[in-house]
Design an enzyme around this catalytic site. Structure first.
Site, mmCIF file in Angstrom:
data_model
loop_
_atom_site.group_PDB
_atom_site.id
_atom_site.type_symbol
_atom_site.label_atom_id
_atom_site.label_comp_id
_atom_site.label_asym_id
_atom_site.label_seq_id
_atom_site.Cartn_x
_atom_site.Cartn_y
_atom_site.Cartn_z
ATOM 1 N N MET A 1 0.876 -1.164 0.000
ATOM 2 C CA MET A 1 0.000 0.000 0.000
ATOM 3 C C MET A 1 0.912 1.213 0.000
ATOM 4 S SD MET A 1 -3.253 -0.989 2.439
ATOM 5 C CE MET A 1 -2.297 -1.113 3.949
ATOM 6 N N LEU B 1 -0.735 8.811 2.449
ATOM 7 C CA LEU B 1 -1.209 8.074 1.290
ATOM 8 C C LEU B 1 -1.124 6.573 1.535
ATOM 9 C CD1 LEU B 1 0.494 10.133 -1.584
ATOM 10 C CD2 LEU B 1 -1.770 10.452 -0.565
ATOM 11 N N SER B 2 -2.053 5.856 0.946
ATOM 12 C CA SER B 2 -2.085 4.401 0.992
ATOM 13 C C SER B 2 -2.014 3.911 2.442
ATOM 14 C CB SER B 2 -0.948 3.845 0.129
ATOM 15 O OG SER B 2 -1.386 2.747 -0.617
ATOM 16 N N ALA B 3 -0.995 3.133 2.811
ATOM 17 C CA ALA B 3 -0.928 2.632 4.186
ATOM 18 C C ALA B 3 -0.876 3.772 5.194
ATOM 19 C CB ALA B 3 0.302 1.733 4.356
#
Length: 440
Positions: A16, A167-169
């Protein structure tokens, strides 16, 4: 450097992470891991990306360096400012790591969990501030830590301060806080998953090296680096990534509640949202100077009063006052406003008048006006009176505005992975494609 361990954490495993940062990593460390230049299918490295490999250590916005290892000297493994534990989530996020805080551009979920528990166990800690600047990292361990952050809210207030990326994770963790504050240039989102497969058969052929894989079990050597990736294996991996994206969206929804449900989280298609657009989409709660917002957080917990300064005091929250205007005002000349949204751009949804009370009708009209006012600040002009007259629902307006923003955003193309076969395309993406194809 432990190149083998690095390769195991990068290739053939779900991540992620923002794709641009993944490419930068491959440009910098890829040749050292594989012994040769790396070509990424469907992507090229930008000039300067090859110099980016790790992130330098940095200090917290609210205090000193969090990597100084205070635990060894009997202190807490985090900075404490006005009775608030400041836990830094920075750089690339990895599952396991024998360190507390950031080390060589990495932050481990294991270390973050230890800091979180220490903050909860200390009766002198009144609240927890997550100081976040991360493009994401490994899937392994991310959701378990997200659950722990969400559970911590039941014991002590938790706020996330994003300067400038979650962002993401990184967003999976931020979304579990009671509240998310980001700077004007802050970016959140990228709710998606990506996996990379390296294939070196061509390079080995040139060197006259043949690799023979002797295995038991038909799928034992799936996605090995010595053979091209078969279509069936690619499809299976894509399906697994889609399952993880579903889990990602559900985790975000658990943390955000009514502000961002699972369907809307999936509907972002891993797009990245900045500033007020993130608040409008439900991914954040406020756009503000992080330091000023932190002082407000401390003051709300009974700490030192907020000093009167002439510094930046911008504040834009998702809890706007009811707006009674009928036509949305124009924004500043610095951000040109597109042509007003045509009435036909949003499908009317005429309700059954018998099922709505006068109070419900007024509440819905007020919400439509609020959405239109928020849209105006983002550069989208909608006639609120016309929308109310045609019975357009607030959610339909939000979808239209988000589609318009996605069509114009340079970050809208950032997605984690192609949807698995049979996955229905998001209505936001469909609307964005139509908007992009429409004559200007």
């Amino acid at each position: 450097m432990h190149h083998t361990q690095i390769a195991q954490r990068v290739f053939n495993t779900p991540l992620m992470v923002d794709p641009a940062k993944a490419l930068a990593f491959l440009a910098g460390l890829g040749p050292r891991i594989t012994g040769q230049e790396i070509h990424v299918e469907g992507a090229e490295f930008a000039a300067g990306d090859r110099e980016v490999a790790t992130l330098p250590a940095r200090s917290s916005l609210f205090s000193g360096d969090l990597t100084r290892g205070e635990a060894r000297t009997g202190g807490q493994p985090f900075a404490v400012v006005e009775g608030i534990a400041v836990i830094e989530i920075a750089g690339t996020l990895v599952h396991r790591g024998a360190w507390i805080g950031q080390s060589s551009g990495l932050t481990s979920y294991e270390g973050l969990a230890m800091q979180l528990q220490a903050a909860l166990d200390d009766p002198a800690i009144r609240g927890i501030a997550l100081d976040i600047d991360s493009f994401g990292g490994e899937v392994a361990g991310a959701f378990d830590l997200a659950d722990r952050i969400r559970a911590a809210r039941g014991q002590k207030p938790v706020q996330a301060f994003v300067a400038d990326h979650a962002l993401s994770a990184g967003y999976a963790l931020a979304s579990q806080a009671d509240r998310i504050v980001l700077s004007r240039t802050g970016a959140v989102g990228s709710i998606g998953v990506v996996a990379m497969h390296s294939e070196v058969s061509g390079a080995l052929d040139k060197k006259g090296i043949a690799v023979t894989l002797i295995h038991a079990g038909a799928r034992k050597v799936d996605a090995n680096p010595y053979q091209p990736l078969p279509d069936a294996v690619r499809a299976r991996i894509a399906g697994e990534l889609e399952d993880l994206r579903q889990l990602f969206a559900e985790t975000v929804a658990e943390g955000r509640g009514q502000r961002l449900d699972t369907v809307r989280a999936l509907g972002t298609e891993a797009a990245v949202f900045r500033g007020e657009a993130a608040v409008f989409a439900g991914l954040a709660d406020e756009v503000a100077d992080p330091v000023t917002a932190f002082r407000a957080f401390a003051a709300a917990l009974g700490g030192t009063p907020i000093p009167r300064t002439k510094g930046l005091k911008m504040t834009t929250t998702s809890e706007e006052n009811t707006v009674a205007a009928t036509t949305v005002p124009v924004a500043s000349a610095a951000s040109p406003i597109p042509a007003p949204v045509a009435p036909a751009a949003v499908t009317p949804q005429t309700p059954d008048a018998a099922t709505l009370t006068p109070e419900a009708i007024r509440a819905e009209a007020a919400e439509v006006a609020q959405v239109c006012a928020q849209a105006a600040r983002l550069g989208v002009q909608i006639d609120a009176a016309d929308a109310v007259a045609r019975g357009v629902k607030p959610e339909a307006l939000r979808t239209k505005v988000l589609a318009d923003l996605a069509a114009r955003s340079d970050a809208a193309a950032i997605v984690a992975a192609a949807p698995a076969a049979g996955t229905k395309e998001s209505p936001i993406v469909t609307a964005a494609k139509k908007a992009a194809a429409a004559p200007r």
